[in-house]
Structures are given as structure tokens and as C-alpha cells.
Design an enzyme around this catalytic site. Structure first.
Site, PDB file in Angstrom:
ATOM      1  CE1 TYR A  72      30.518 -18.404  20.150  1.00  0.00           C
ATOM      2  CE2 TYR A  72      30.753 -18.419  23.089  1.00  0.00           C
ATOM      3  CZ  TYR A  72      30.738 -17.723  21.560  1.00  0.00           C
ATOM      4  OH  TYR A  72      30.697 -16.550  21.200  1.00  0.00           O
ATOM      5  CG  PHE A 124      52.888  -5.543   5.913  1.00  0.00           C
ATOM      6  CD1 PHE A 124      53.457  -6.303   5.008  1.00  0.00           C
ATOM      7  CD2 PHE A 124      51.398  -6.288   6.297  1.00  0.00           C
ATOM      8  CE1 PHE A 124      52.883  -7.192   4.246  1.00  0.00           C
ATOM      9  CE2 PHE A 124      50.793  -6.938   5.083  1.00  0.00           C
ATOM     10  CZ  PHE A 124      51.221  -7.024   4.072  1.00  0.00           C
ATOM     11  CB  THR A 125      49.573  -2.865   4.429  1.00  0.00           C
ATOM     12  OG1 THR A 125      50.165  -4.195   3.374  1.00  0.00           O
ATOM     13  CG2 THR A 125      50.516  -2.328   2.264  1.00  0.00           C
ATOM     14  CG  ASP A 215      55.017  -9.231  11.803  1.00  0.00           C
ATOM     15  OD1 ASP A 215      54.425 -10.492  11.011  1.00  0.00           O
ATOM     16  OD2 ASP A 215      54.364  -8.060  10.651  1.00  0.00           O
ATOM     17  CE  LYS A 258      51.264 -13.439   5.056  1.00  0.00           C
ATOM     18  NZ  LYS A 258      49.968 -12.939   5.828  1.00  0.00           N
ATOM     19  NE  ARG A 382      52.240  -5.526  -1.552  1.00  0.00           N
ATOM     20  CZ  ARG A 382      51.639  -5.497  -0.752  1.00  0.00           C
ATOM     21  NH1 ARG A 382      51.185  -6.841   0.183  1.00  0.00           N
ATOM     22  NH2 ARG A 382      50.321  -4.551  -1.327  1.00  0.00           N
ATOM     23  CG  PHE A 448      47.459  -2.713  -1.498  1.00  0.00           C
ATOM     24  CD1 PHE A 448      47.493  -2.367  -0.620  1.00  0.00           C
ATOM     25  CD2 PHE A 448      47.435  -3.627  -1.128  1.00  0.00           C
ATOM     26  CE1 PHE A 448      47.709  -2.404   0.728  1.00  0.00           C
ATOM     27  CE2 PHE A 448      47.350  -4.904  -0.015  1.00  0.00           C
ATOM     28  CZ  PHE A 448      47.544  -3.893   0.600  1.00  0.00           C
TER      29      PHE A 448
HETATM   30  O1  PLI Z   1      47.006 -10.823   6.126  1.00  0.00           O
HETATM   31  P1  PLI Z   1      47.384 -11.539   6.857  1.00  0.00           P
HETATM   32  O2  PLI Z   1      46.425 -10.452   8.193  1.00  0.00           O
HETATM   33  O3  PLI Z   1      47.439 -12.858   7.522  1.00  0.00           O
HETATM   34  O4  PLI Z   1      48.729 -11.112   7.689  1.00  0.00           O
HETATM   35  C1  PLI Z   1      48.921  -9.393   8.060  1.00  0.00           C
HETATM   36  C2  PLI Z   1      50.873  -9.959   7.164  1.00  0.00           C
HETATM   37  C3  PLI Z   1      51.498  -9.278   9.014  1.00  0.00           C
HETATM   38  N1  PLI Z   1      52.860  -8.419   8.835  1.00  0.00           N
HETATM   39  C4  PLI Z   1      53.095  -8.702   7.626  1.00  0.00           C
HETATM   40  C5  PLI Z   1      54.325  -9.257   7.093  1.00  0.00           C
HETATM   41  C6  PLI Z   1      52.678  -9.895   6.334  1.00  0.00           C
HETATM   42  O5  PLI Z   1      52.719 -10.008   5.051  1.00  0.00           O
HETATM   43  C7  PLI Z   1      50.915  -9.763   6.445  1.00  0.00           C
HETATM   44  C8  PLI Z   1      50.507 -10.285   5.853  1.00  0.00           C
HETATM   45  N2  PLI Z   1      50.902 -10.052   3.978  1.00  0.00           N
HETATM   46  C9  PLI Z   1      50.159 -10.527   3.133  1.00  0.00           C
HETATM   47  C10 PLI Z   1      48.378 -11.114   2.330  1.00  0.00           C
HETATM   48  C11 PLI Z   1      51.108 -10.774   1.866  1.00  0.00           C
HETATM   49  O6  PLI Z   1      50.510 -10.840   0.438  1.00  0.00           O
HETATM   50  O7  PLI Z   1      52.415 -10.616   1.947  1.00  0.00           O
END
Ligand code: PLI
Length: 456
Positions: A72, A124-125, A215, A258, A382, A448
Site C-alpha cells: 500500500y 485538449f478535451t 502536457d 501514450k 475530432r 463526444f
Molecule cells: O486519457 P488520459 O486521461 O490518460 O490523458 C488525457 C490526455 C491529455 N492530453 C492529451 C494531449 C491527450 O491526448 C490525452 C488523452 N488522449 C486521448 C484519450 C486520445 O484518444 O487522444
């Protein structure tokens, strides 16, 4: 003659995928309300919805998963992750989170006060959601060229310093807690920011006492473009380039899903001790102990390893050039796509693909649905749906109305890219027959993900 780098890996495990009929796909898209987010993954042949969490992990990462220390508190995997971030990104403190938006939530809460402004190189969303949920106003300061799908610019993600100057003149530097610098810019098409621009932004921010948070979600791909395109960086390692990029920031949010090559995880990295203390106070409320955030020990182990694999040049070259290969095939066939091809995806320009549809007939949503029906290839809207509504409840009308063909890392082959290109080209020949969509359900935020539609 082959003009692309071959796979720098061999395949040890395979995941069979289903080949569906067009009739089955027509039934599925109606069930999913014409929203590709709502299609069952088992009904998808090639899944280009996102490159987020869809990476194929390496044998070394799977091996590391077996060495998860699920304590933990004080898991050894946290210290591995911390060391990896310190070494590759160069920040002092690391706060693990369940994914990128967990880090965005914490950063926004500790930095933003109601009435603040947060400039960024395109929204970004989830990032904008957290900024606005904390009373901030997002201000787009990306260069104008980023909003023009046909403008070919090597660093289309750059910040326009004149726009920053105007914002400071208008609202005052004390109302700007930080600049949010995305590397690369997802919604502009995966476009990179130059090192020169990062330096200029840093000089500007230092002059006005404004912080910078990156970011860093796709920072490795950004580093690849710097190495390829920016004078003076051709002989530098990806690691050195990433370190320099991060040296111009006060910290970063990261979606490990990513460019850390894992299926789940993220972090907030910082240099400032007071901010770190505040972040630790919040991480225990929203995520978990500061030594695991929202992750299992085994997930931190895989991410620590993935951070090093992501800076390996043959991996990165194959990743980015595979995306370019798909883009080149579409360009050769005259398909309207965002130029230049970005780091993680090829973006179809839906306004030009379906010029007979008005933007509030949702051309990108429509195109994504039809590409699925045509081929079983899943993509993502998008455009106007992703942009959501403004404070008065009206649609935001973004200049870019795009369908994203997002390539997961290490998952698909060049033959898969050919299938995708053939499907898009086939659809283009019958584009005039395609009708638009209208809402049957719309959520109040991040619509979306769950929106449903019917044919007009
Ligand atoms: O999906 P998260 O919560 O691990 O990350 C959010 C996020 C933040 N910044 C950017 C530039 C992104 O592309 C992003 C997540 N992107 C997704 C889910 C995508 O499909 O592009």
C-alpha cells in the site's frame, strides 16, 4: 522499393480479430447511435479509435508486471518509476496518477483560481475541462497556421508569442497561473513544437513570472520531429532532446497511456517543493497514496520500463514513419488530410471530404461512422462534437472538423495500413451518397464519449 523503416520487433503473441460483414456493421453502428466510441470492440477489425492505452507492451514490460510490489505504501515500483521520470524527463518530483486526466485534475486544482486565464497551444478535451472546472478560462495561443488543415509547417504546434503578449496586456500576468504547452498538439493533427519556440515561450514566461507546464503526453514523438526537422538536433539522442524540452518547463502532466508505452497510468512531475506538497495533499484524496497514485505496483513497473523503451530510436522511427506511410498513401490518392502528417495519427479533413454537409450536420462524426460501416476500421471524430458547447450553450464551431485515424504503438503492420488506406479511398469515391447526423442524446460535458445520433 520499400521506403519505410521495417518493424524493429518480432511478434511473440497474437490477438485474433474478427472479420465482420457490412450487414453486421450496419446493425452495430445503429446500436451504437452512430458513435464510434459506443461500438463494441469485438465488432472492430482495425481499431484506430485512439493510441491511448492501446500499446502492445514488450516482453520486458510483461516480465516487469510479474515483479509488481503491491504494498500500500512505499512500493519499490514507485521508486523505479520516479527514477525513470527523473532520468528521462529531468523533473525532481513525481506524483503517479491513474492516467493523464488525474494529473490534470491535480495540477488545475493547485494552480488555477476562479477568474484566471490558461493559455495553451490548442485545447485538449480533458485538459480544458479541468482548467474550466476550476474557474479558469482556456485561451488558444497556437499559431494561426495550426487551424488550417492544408498549411504545411514543420512545427505547426508552436505558440504564437504575440498572442501571449496580447493576453498579458489584456488581463495581466498575475491572472495567468501557467502556460499549458502540449507536445505534440493532438487536435492540430499531432503537430510538434520546435525547441526554438519552447525557448522563446520560456523567455517570455520568465519575464512575466508565469510558470509553464507541459502536457507531455506525446513528447517523445515531438522529440523525434525536432531531431528530424530542427537544425542542430540531428545528432542528438531522443533522451537529450526530451531533457532539453522539459528543462524549459516547471513540470508536466503525462498520460502514460501514450508515450510511456503502457495500457494505464500517468503522472504529474514538478520541480517546486511547495507545489509538490500540495499535489501530495490532493493525490491522496483523488487517486491514492503518493507512492502509487491510481496505479498498481505492476503498472508502475511496466511504465518505468516503457519510459526507456519510448526513447529508443528504432522504436520511435518505426512508430512515426508508420503513421507517415498511411498519410502518404492517402495523399497520393488525393484524399484531403491534415498536412503535414503528425506523430500519432492521420487526420481526414471531413469538411473537404464531405463538402455537402454543414458543420452542424456533423461531417466528421458522419465520416467516422461510414468508415466503420465500409470496412470495420474504427476512427474518432475530432471536430464540432469534441469541441462541445460554450458558456451560452451554443456549439463551438472549430475550424478543424477532423476524423482521426490513430495508430496504436507496435500493434499493426504495414498491411493493416494498406487496408485502412484502401477503405478510405473506396469511401471517397462514393462520398456524395453520405447523409449527415443529428443528436438523439447529448451529455452536458465531454459529450463526444456518450452522444447518440440518427441519420438526417
Ligand atoms: O486519457 P488520459 O486521461 O490518460 O490523458 C488525457 C490526455 C491529455 N492530453 C492529451 C494531449 C491527450 O491526448 C490525452 C488523452 N488522449 C486521448 C484519450 C486520445 O484518444 O487522444
Amino acid at each position: 522499393m520499400r521506403n519505410y523503416p521495417p518493424e524493429p520487433f518480432r511478434i511473440k503473441v497474437v490477438e485474433p480479430v474478427k472479420m465482420t460483414s457490412q450487414a453486421e456493421r450496419e446493425e452495430e453502428i445503429i446500436r451504437a447511435g452512430y458513435n464510434t466510441f459506443l461500438i463494441q470492440s469485438e465488432q472492430v477489425y482495425i481499431d484506430l479509435l485512439t493510441d491511448s492505452g492501446t500499446t502492445a507492451m514488450s516482453d520486458a514490460q510483461w516480465g516487469a508486471m510479474m515483479q509488481g510490489d503491491e504494498a500500500y505504501a512505499g512500493s519499490k515500483n514507485f521508486y523505479q518509476l520516479e527514477r525513470a521520470v527523473q532520468e528521462v524527463y529531468g523533473f525532481k518530483y513525481v506524483v503517479p496518477t491513474h492516467q493523464g486526466r488525474g494529473a490534470e485534475n491535480i495540477l488545475s486544482r493547485i494552480m488555477i483560481k476562479p477568474g484566471d486565464y490558461v493559455p495553451g497551444n490548442m485545447y485538449f478535451t480533458t485538459t480544458r475541462y479541468h482548467q474550466e472546472a476550476n474557474g479558469g478560462k482556456f485561451v488558444d495561443v497556437v499559431i494561426d497556421e495550426a487551424h488550417d488543415s492544408q498549411f504545411d509547417h514543420p512545427f505547426k504546434g508552436n505558440i504564437d508569442i504575440a498572442k501571449l503578449e496580447m493576453l498579458v496586456a489584456e488581463v495581466g500576468a498575475e491572472k495567468i497561473p501557467y502556460i499549458c504547452l502540449a507536445t505534440t498538439v493532438n487536435l492540430a493533427g499531432g503537430q510538434p513544437v520546435s525547441m526554438q519556440n519552447m525557448r522563446e515561450v520560456k523567455d517570455f514566461a520568465a519575464k512575466h513570472g508565469i510558470k509553464i507546464f507541459q502536457d507531455a503526453t506525446r513528447c517523445m514523438e515531438n522529440a523525434y520531429f525536432i531531431k528530424k526537422r530542427e537544425p542542430g538536433y540531428g545528432n542528438k539522442s531522443i533522451k537529450d532532446i526530451v531533457r532539453e524540452m522539459m528543462s524549459y518547463a516547471d513540470g508536466c502532466t503525462m498520460s502514460g497511456k501514450k508515450d510511456c508505452l503502457v495500457n494505464i497510468g500517468g503522472f504529474l512531475a514538478l520541480n517546486d517543493t511547495d507545489l509538490y506538497v500540495k499535489a501530495c495533499e490532493l493525490v491522496v484524496v483523488f487517486e491514492g497514496m503518493p507512492s502509487y497514485g491510481g496505479m498498481a505496483g505492476r503498472d508502475m513497473a511496466a511504465m518505468a520500463r516503457g519510459i526507456f523503451e519510448a526513447i529508443d530510436y528504432p522504436y520511435l522511427e518505426h512508430r512515426v514513419e508508420q503513421v507517415r506511410y498511411l498519410g502518404d498513401r492517402l495523399i497520393a490518392a488525393g484524399i484531403p488530410i491534415v498536412l503535414p502528417v503528425g506523430g500519432h495519427a492521420v487526420y481526414l479533413d471531413a469538411k473537404r471530404f464531405l463538402p455537402h454537409l454543414a458543420q452542424d450536420e456533423f461531417p466528421a462524426q458522419t465520416l467516422a461512422a461510414h468508415l466503420y460501416i465500409e470496412s470495420g476500421v474504427r476512427s474518432m471524430e475530432r471536430g464540432i462534437i469534441s469541441a462541445g458547447r460554450d458558456e451560452n450553450g451554443n456549439h463551438r464551431y472549430p475550424k478543424l472538423e477532423l476524423v482521426r485515424l490513430t495508430i496504436p504503438r507496435r500493434v499493426y503492420t504495414y498491411a493493416h495500413m494498406d487496408v485502412v488506406a484502401d477503405a478510405v479511398i473506396a469511401l471517397y469515391t462514393k462520398r456524395e451518397t453520405i447523409r449527415g447526423l443529428r443528436f438523439t442524446y447529448e451529455a452536458p460535458s465531454l459529450r463526444f464519449f456518450t452522444a447518440r445520433f440518427e441519420l438526417i
